[in-house]
Design a protein around this motif. Structure first.
Motif, PDB file in Angstrom:
ATOM      1  N   SER A  68       0.425  -6.262  -6.715  1.00 11.40           N
ATOM      2  CA  SER A  68       0.700  -7.149  -7.843  1.00 11.40           C
ATOM      3  C   SER A  68       0.848  -6.310  -9.093  1.00 11.40           C
ATOM      4  O   SER A  68      -0.003  -5.453  -9.381  1.00 11.40           O
ATOM      5  CB  SER A  68      -0.446  -8.146  -8.035  1.00 11.40           C
ATOM      6  OG  SER A  68      -0.488  -8.629  -9.371  1.00 11.40           O
ATOM      7  N   ALA A  69       1.919  -6.550  -9.845  1.00 10.40           N
ATOM      8  CA  ALA A  69       2.118  -5.825 -11.103  1.00 10.40           C
ATOM      9  C   ALA A  69       1.259  -6.426 -12.212  1.00 10.40           C
ATOM     10  O   ALA A  69       0.726  -5.723 -13.062  1.00 10.40           O
ATOM     11  CB  ALA A  69       3.590  -5.870 -11.502  1.00 10.40           C
ATOM     12  N   GLY A  70       1.107  -7.763 -12.174  1.00  9.02           N
ATOM     13  CA  GLY A  70       0.406  -8.455 -13.249  1.00  9.02           C
ATOM     14  C   GLY A  70      -1.081  -8.175 -13.292  1.00  9.02           C
ATOM     15  O   GLY A  70      -1.722  -8.388 -14.319  1.00  9.02           O
TER      16      GLY A  70
ATOM     17  N   VAL B  70       4.034 -16.141 -11.234  1.00 12.09           N
ATOM     18  CA  VAL B  70       3.814 -15.800 -12.649  1.00 12.09           C
ATOM     19  C   VAL B  70       2.530 -14.983 -12.781  1.00 12.09           C
ATOM     20  O   VAL B  70       2.480 -13.984 -13.494  1.00 12.09           O
ATOM     21  CB  VAL B  70       3.712 -17.076 -13.521  1.00 12.09           C
ATOM     22  CG1 VAL B  70       3.527 -16.714 -14.986  1.00 12.09           C
ATOM     23  CG2 VAL B  70       4.955 -17.945 -13.335  1.00 12.09           C
ATOM     24  N   ALA B  71       1.502 -15.403 -12.064  1.00 12.52           N
ATOM     25  CA  ALA B  71       0.177 -14.800 -12.238  1.00 12.52           C
ATOM     26  C   ALA B  71       0.116 -13.368 -11.732  1.00 12.52           C
ATOM     27  O   ALA B  71      -0.678 -12.572 -12.235  1.00 12.52           O
ATOM     28  CB  ALA B  71      -0.876 -15.644 -11.516  1.00 12.52           C
ATOM     29  N   LEU B  72       0.933 -13.034 -10.729  1.00 10.62           N
ATOM     30  CA  LEU B  72       0.861 -11.693 -10.130  1.00 10.62           C
ATOM     31  C   LEU B  72       1.970 -10.773 -10.627  1.00 10.62           C
ATOM     32  O   LEU B  72       2.014  -9.594 -10.277  1.00 10.62           O
ATOM     33  CB  LEU B  72       0.895 -11.795  -8.603  1.00 10.62           C
ATOM     34  CG  LEU B  72      -0.268 -12.602  -7.988  1.00 10.62           C
ATOM     35  CD1 LEU B  72      -0.048 -12.796  -6.485  1.00 10.62           C
ATOM     36  CD2 LEU B  72      -1.621 -11.928  -8.234  1.00 10.62           C
ATOM     37  N   GLN B  73       2.869 -11.308 -11.442  1.00 11.70           N
ATOM     38  CA  GLN B  73       4.015 -10.534 -11.941  1.00 11.70           C
ATOM     39  C   GLN B  73       3.713  -9.950 -13.319  1.00 11.70           C
ATOM     40  O   GLN B  73       2.768 -10.385 -13.981  1.00 11.70           O
ATOM     41  CB  GLN B  73       5.241 -11.466 -12.034  1.00 11.70           C
ATOM     42  CG  GLN B  73       6.568 -10.803 -12.322  1.00 11.70           C
ATOM     43  CD  GLN B  73       6.970  -9.715 -11.333  1.00 11.70           C
ATOM     44  OE1 GLN B  73       6.493  -8.583 -11.429  1.00 11.70           O
ATOM     45  NE2 GLN B  73       7.827 -10.063 -10.379  1.00 11.70           N
TER      46      GLN B  73
ATOM     47  N   GLY C 206      -1.011   7.016  -9.703  1.00  6.65           N
ATOM     48  CA  GLY C 206      -0.475   6.040  -8.757  1.00  6.65           C
ATOM     49  C   GLY C 206      -0.798   4.633  -9.208  1.00  6.65           C
ATOM     50  O   GLY C 206      -1.493   4.432 -10.215  1.00  6.65           O
ATOM     51  N   SER C 207      -0.317   3.655  -8.453  1.00  6.85           N
ATOM     52  CA  SER C 207      -0.418   2.273  -8.916  1.00  6.85           C
ATOM     53  C   SER C 207      -0.325   1.297  -7.752  1.00  6.85           C
ATOM     54  O   SER C 207       0.336   1.574  -6.752  1.00  6.85           O
ATOM     55  CB  SER C 207       0.740   2.021  -9.887  1.00  6.85           C
ATOM     56  OG  SER C 207       0.874   0.657 -10.160  1.00  6.85           O
ATOM     57  N   TYR C 208      -1.007   0.156  -7.884  1.00  8.65           N
ATOM     58  CA  TYR C 208      -0.821  -0.933  -6.925  1.00  8.65           C
ATOM     59  C   TYR C 208       0.209  -1.952  -7.413  1.00  8.65           C
ATOM     60  O   TYR C 208       0.418  -2.975  -6.773  1.00  8.65           O
ATOM     61  CB  TYR C 208      -2.166  -1.624  -6.662  1.00  8.65           C
ATOM     62  CG  TYR C 208      -3.098  -0.778  -5.827  1.00  8.65           C
ATOM     63  CD1 TYR C 208      -2.854  -0.608  -4.461  1.00  8.65           C
ATOM     64  CD2 TYR C 208      -4.177  -0.125  -6.388  1.00  8.65           C
ATOM     65  CE1 TYR C 208      -3.691   0.183  -3.681  1.00  8.65           C
ATOM     66  CE2 TYR C 208      -5.023   0.672  -5.620  1.00  8.65           C
ATOM     67  CZ  TYR C 208      -4.766   0.818  -4.271  1.00  8.65           C
ATOM     68  OH  TYR C 208      -5.586   1.603  -3.499  1.00  8.65           O
TER      69      TYR C 208
ATOM     70  N   PRO D 217       8.997 -11.087  -6.254  1.00  9.57           N
ATOM     71  CA  PRO D 217       7.847 -11.999  -6.131  1.00  9.57           C
ATOM     72  C   PRO D 217       7.428 -12.209  -4.680  1.00  9.57           C
ATOM     73  O   PRO D 217       6.243 -12.373  -4.390  1.00  9.57           O
ATOM     74  CB  PRO D 217       8.354 -13.304  -6.752  1.00  9.57           C
ATOM     75  CG  PRO D 217       9.641 -13.002  -7.422  1.00  9.57           C
ATOM     76  CD  PRO D 217      10.141 -11.688  -6.950  1.00  9.57           C
ATOM     77  N   GLU D 218       8.387 -12.162  -3.752  1.00  5.09           N
ATOM     78  CA  GLU D 218       8.030 -12.376  -2.346  1.00  5.09           C
ATOM     79  C   GLU D 218       7.256 -11.189  -1.763  1.00  5.09           C
ATOM     80  O   GLU D 218       6.791 -11.256  -0.621  1.00  5.09           O
ATOM     81  CB  GLU D 218       9.275 -12.708  -1.504  1.00  5.09           C
ATOM     82  CG  GLU D 218      10.377 -11.667  -1.513  1.00  5.09           C
ATOM     83  CD  GLU D 218      11.462 -11.951  -2.564  1.00  5.09           C
ATOM     84  OE1 GLU D 218      11.100 -12.330  -3.707  1.00  5.09           O
ATOM     85  OE2 GLU D 218      12.656 -11.783  -2.254  1.00  5.09           O
ATOM     86  N   SER D 219       7.093 -10.120  -2.568  1.00  4.93           N
ATOM     87  CA  SER D 219       6.301  -8.980  -2.078  1.00  4.93           C
ATOM     88  C   SER D 219       4.806  -9.148  -2.353  1.00  4.93           C
ATOM     89  O   SER D 219       4.000  -8.330  -1.915  1.00  4.93           O
ATOM     90  CB  SER D 219       6.799  -7.680  -2.725  1.00  4.93           C
ATOM     91  OG  SER D 219       6.392  -7.602  -4.087  1.00  4.93           O
TER      92      SER D 219
END
Lengths: 395, 395
Positions: A240-242, B61-64, A233-235, A39-41
């Motif tokens: 952000s994965a979400g 939560v929102a970015l994961q 590829g992916s960001y 999360p800190e990324s």
């Protein structure tokens, strides 16, 4: 009502990892099972600031329908980075935005494969891709992995034996789950084989920005002079994965068809976050940000390795990755893997059993996957200790 | 390289509407072709304020990564509204979030149909759905529409003739493109036929919140006592189209499989915007907001109708919709439809030709679709005038 579910979906199970993820609502469990970025990324402050600007300056564009291929300015950003950072030329190619790297994988399969066709994969491989191929009614045929990538002799034998093979799916850089990198020589050899047997290579590179040790190896796509490679590829692992933003770069003829397939799946990817990605790339220093993520994962990986070195009995082998998110561990033959996973779970440590990554999910595995990006330092120290205890109790 | 594209994708063309949408970059064109919500219908200030709160309060939560089924609080919101607003019971059902209504359509087809299966559709019907079915290798068989919905005799004859029919796809409320509503009697009759022939009904209801005249008619799903109906809805027309958030409610056994299909397509829908939707529903007055959209479209629809009444020669027939986004117009037999569309385009007015909505796209059409939600009042007045000129010049 007796529901007549399609043959291809009848026996498809949800990803074991996603299911474990759901079970992790118990906060006392230490999870080494996820593949979540730390999360800190996430660059929260920058994203918050740029979001406010989008709402103030371009709300009607951000909240309205967009075009299937993706937000034009973001597509330009992606193309520029593929070219400058990964040496991937753009002539004859088409680059589009996808709803995460996952969507690109599924779209290519739908575009190339009819039911009953074959996708050749590294074995073990990424469960999300294997399930995507299965959901298209394809057979997944596995070729074993060595320390430097796929077994070339067995790959050629498989290509020869499978006339319906349409795609060769590879994660050459920080392979999931094995963590290994394919050597430059193998990358070249694999390209030659794909050309010989007229099979498209899907090069999946979600972790390509996350090298924290060793020498960079060119992408297969950058070596491709015959338009054989579709690159995904992916960001997710760098911003952000979400938000679910990835991209695909491949031969125009193929990607044009993928656009049609995407149009009927979700029309286009979330427009607001495509614009947010673009603004981040335009206004912030993404290289510096990625350097920070690399430093974070280098530290976390080294912590997990040093804890394993200190505590784990020698009979357990594990990889020493130079990037990515995962360690791949192998138990000795005299320890029952299923009993070990269960014992770890009793100690409230979750790992992913190796058979989840097998092309043939009924095949046994002595392996398990550990993730170091998500757990805290304290969880890494405690969790590895518990895993070592579990092994010792079974010797 | 000779690319071996799959049979199902080989001949699939991009949606004519999406292609027109791309061509509309010319700002001098008056477009009645899109299906975009009016930009003034987006609650920009509320969304901006709530976005800032999410970044401040729950960024991790929102970015994961989230779970495939959708953000739990938003799923509860959807279930509550389906129950209170549309009288759709939730027992035995499962409700999940999709990446727009489009995704739900494609997921159901993938879940139920193997290549060569049949989807029965109203003719004409929504091009995005037709193409989704085709992309799964399905045949689309059309049944003609009357003013009060699908032709029941022809529907039963088609069901009898198609043993591989797995899905009956319907837009009973403000049908796209025809703008008509299916009568209550037909809704009940269609349910009985679906039961008799063991075919799942996909009730697509993106415009269900947009009634601005006449009496509400119950959804087919609310009449379903045999778990025959999968219901698809969307926030695209009431909050934001660009965010790509829709939902599916259907029998648990079917939707469980759709979750697996979704997992391999995009893992989950954009997490931040799912949370934003939830906050909007929890903290704002969505009913009041929707009432405002209805008033807006009532006014715009009435404006377009009154301009047509004033200017269009009587030989052109058009529907008088009680909701939704579209008018459906029919040219007299002595006007060549293709020549008319071309003439309209010369006058810089874009409309969608009727054959785009045909199950058999090679079948001719005398119809065209007009959208009144996107153009400004001035554009409606000017554009309808040009269309009337075009007709008059061809008489």
């Amino acid at each position: 009502m007796q529901y007549r579910i399609s043959k291809k979906m009848q026996n498809l199970k949800p990803s074991a990892i996603r299911e474990i993820f759901k079970a992790l609502s118990d906060p006392t469990i230490i999870s080494f099972a996820a593949g979540n970025p730390a999360p800190e990324s996430f660059p929260v402050d920058d994203l918050a600031r740029l979001s406010a600007k989008i709402f103030a300056e371009e709300p009607s564009v951000a909240l309205q329908y967009g075009i299937t291929e993706g937000y034009p300015a973001l597509r330009e950003d992606v193309k520029a980075r593929l070219s400058s950072r990964f040496n991937i030329k753009q002539d004859g190619q088409m680059t589009i935005i996808t709803s995460g790297g996952q969507q690109g994988i599924e779209l290519l399969c739908k575009t190339m494969c009819d039911e009953g066709d074959t996708v050749i994969c590294e074995n073990p491989s990424f469960i999300g891709a294997l399930n995507a191929f299965r959901s298209c009614g394809c057979e997944t045929v596995g070729v074993p992995l060595g320390d430097d990538g796929i077994d070339l002799d067995k790959l050629e034998a498989t290509m020869k034996a499978c006339p319906r093979a349409k795609i060769l799916y590879l994660i050459p850089t920080f392979q999931n789950p094995a963590g290994t990198c394919m050597s430059l020589e193998k990358r070249k050899a694999v390209l030659a084989l794909a050309k010989k047997y007229n099979i498209i290579i899907l090069e999946d590179n979600p972790y390509g920005e996350l090298r924290f040790a060793g020498e960079e190896i060119p992408t297969i796509k950058s070596l491709d002079t015959d338009d054989m490679v579709v690159y995904s590829g992916s960001y997710s692992k760098v911003l952000s994965a979400g938000m679910r933003i990835g991209f695909i770069c491949g031969p125009e003829e193929v990607v044009t068809k993928m656009v049609v397939a995407k149009q009927v799946e979700d029309v286009h990817t979330n427009q607001f976050f495509q614009m947010l990605c673009h603004r981040y790339i335009a206004e912030c220093d993404i290289d510096k940000h990625i350097e920070g993520i690399r430093a974070l994962y280098r530290r976390k990986c080294n912590l997990m390795l040093s804890e394993l070195d200190k505590n784990m009995p020698d009979c357990v082998k594990y990889t020493r990755p130079e990037g990515g998110l995962f360690l791949w561990c192998t138990l000795p033959d005299n320890i029952d893997q299923g009993a070990f996973i269960k014992k770890a779970m009793e100690k409230k440590v979750a790992v992913v059993p190796g058979q989840a990554f097998n092309c043939d999910t009924s095949a046994p595995s002595q392996c398990f996957r550990l993730n170091y990006s998500t757990p805290s330092d304290e969880q890494i120290i405690t969790g590895v200790g518990y895993l070592a205890d579990a092994v010792r109790s079974m010797l």
